[in-house]
Design an enzyme around this catalytic site. Structure first.
Site, PDB file in Angstrom:
ATOM      1  N   GLY A   1       0.801  -1.228   0.000  1.00 36.49           N
ATOM      2  CA  GLY A   1       0.000   0.000   0.000  1.00 36.49           C
ATOM      3  C   GLY A   1       0.828   1.269   0.000  1.00 36.49           C
TER       4      GLY A   1
ATOM      5  N   SER B   1      -2.913  -9.918 -12.979  1.00 33.57           N
ATOM      6  CA  SER B   1      -2.439  -9.084 -14.093  1.00 33.57           C
ATOM      7  C   SER B   1      -3.045  -9.629 -15.375  1.00 33.57           C
ATOM      8  CB  SER B   1      -0.915  -9.154 -14.196  1.00 33.57           C
ATOM      9  OG  SER B   1      -0.492  -8.669 -15.463  1.00 33.57           O
TER      10      SER B   1
ATOM     11  N   TYR C   1       6.560 -14.361 -13.956  1.00 30.10           N
ATOM     12  CA  TYR C   1       5.590 -13.354 -13.503  1.00 30.10           C
ATOM     13  C   TYR C   1       4.173 -13.755 -13.910  1.00 30.10           C
ATOM     14  CZ  TYR C   1       3.189  -8.837 -13.050  1.00 30.10           C
ATOM     15  OH  TYR C   1       2.300  -7.840 -12.720  1.00 30.10           O
TER      16      TYR C   1
END
Ligand code: NAP
Length: 249
Positions: free
Chosen positions: A14, A137, A150
């Site tokens: 965050g 993603s 990834y």
């Protein structure tokens, strides 16, 4: 009344980019947020930017003891969690022929194992009607050179959402993934040796994207708010793709 009035949210990563924009938006909507990140200076800066209703807890999502310490603080300060946004993640380019085992373990350790234990360790504090948002993603839907580890971690995260949505539905906890396309955050700079090359990548992503630009962190925060709040009360196990159309058209 805000869409998260009185709710308690944990947002890993965050302190920057999508996680920071999400933390700001959640606080604007009435939530109390706990933000995490490894770099103390970035975390303190983010805390100051968010202003109020925020606690910053330094830690690495790849470390189980750091996650235990995070939830110890959450339990002490608030006593429960309504929303978990498992957002912390990183990218390191590595073509198959050159990828090392250290690269593989680091990528899976943060992006997949880190998400797994971030959510597992939140469960004892989670109330009924909770919401878990896993930041995946759009790359889990694509074949993009030098991104095999990834993209695979993000596919793993998408799979976690399906299984956990089924496991946790009787507790009233919804679990969904949020899959951004290219978003203008420091994660892009971290993948290149200098700003010129990073900006070149930004221009390339904009050109690839049907809407003709890359996204803003605030646009992903808006989607995270939808999944975190009762606005999405009939959605569980989904993958919300917010990518300017790049994986869809
Ligand atoms: P960012 O600006 O680099 O922010 C990443 C955040 O995660 C930072 O707060 C960072 O803080 C934290 N983090 C990284 N590794 C961590 C670890 N091991 N433990 C705890 N915190 C950690 O990147 P972003 O673009 O906002 O990315 C957020 C998420 O969105 C990631 O999961 C990323 O894969 C995903 N995503 C981004 C894009 C994009 O184009 N921006 C696209 C698709 C998906 P520290 O470094 O201080 O730990």
């Amino acid at each position: 009344m805000g869409k998260l009035q009185g709710k308690v949210a944990v947002i890993t990563g965050g302190s920057s980019g999508i996680g920071l924009a999400t933390a700001k938006r959640f606080v604007e909507e009435g939530a109390y947020v706990f933000i995490t990140g490894r770099r103390p200076a970035e975390l303190e800066k983010a805390k100051a930017e968010i202003g109020n209703n925020v606690t910053a807890v330094q830690g690495d999502v790849a470390s189980l003891s750091d996650l235990d310490r995070l939830y110890q603080v959450v339990g002490d300060v608030k006593g429960w969690v309504d929303v978990v946004v498992a957002n912390a993640g990183f990218v390191e380019h590595a073509p198959l022929a050159l990828a090392t085992s250290e690269h593989f373990d680091k990528t899976f350790g943060i992006n997949a194992r880190g998400v797994f234990f971030t959510v597992q360790k939140a469960l004892p504090l989670m109330k009924n009607d909770g919401s878990v948002v896993l930041v995946s993603s759009g790359l889990h839907l694509k074949g993009f050179p030098a991104h095999s580890t990834y993209s695979a971690t993000k596919a793993a995260v998408r799979s976690f959402a399906r299984t956990w949505a089924a496991e946790l539905k009787d507790k009233g906890i919804r679990v969904n993934t949020l899959s951004p396309g290219a978003i203008d955050t420091p994660i892009i700079d971290g993948q290149f040796p200098n700003k010129e090359q990073a900006d070149g990548a930004r221009a390339m992503f904009a050109q690839m994207t049907p809407l003709g630009r890359i996204g803003r962190a605030e646009e992903i925060a808006a989607a995270a708010l939808f999944l975190a709040s009762s606005e999405s009360s009939f959605a569980t196990g989904i993958d919300l793709v917010v990518d300017g159309g790049v994986t869809q058209l």
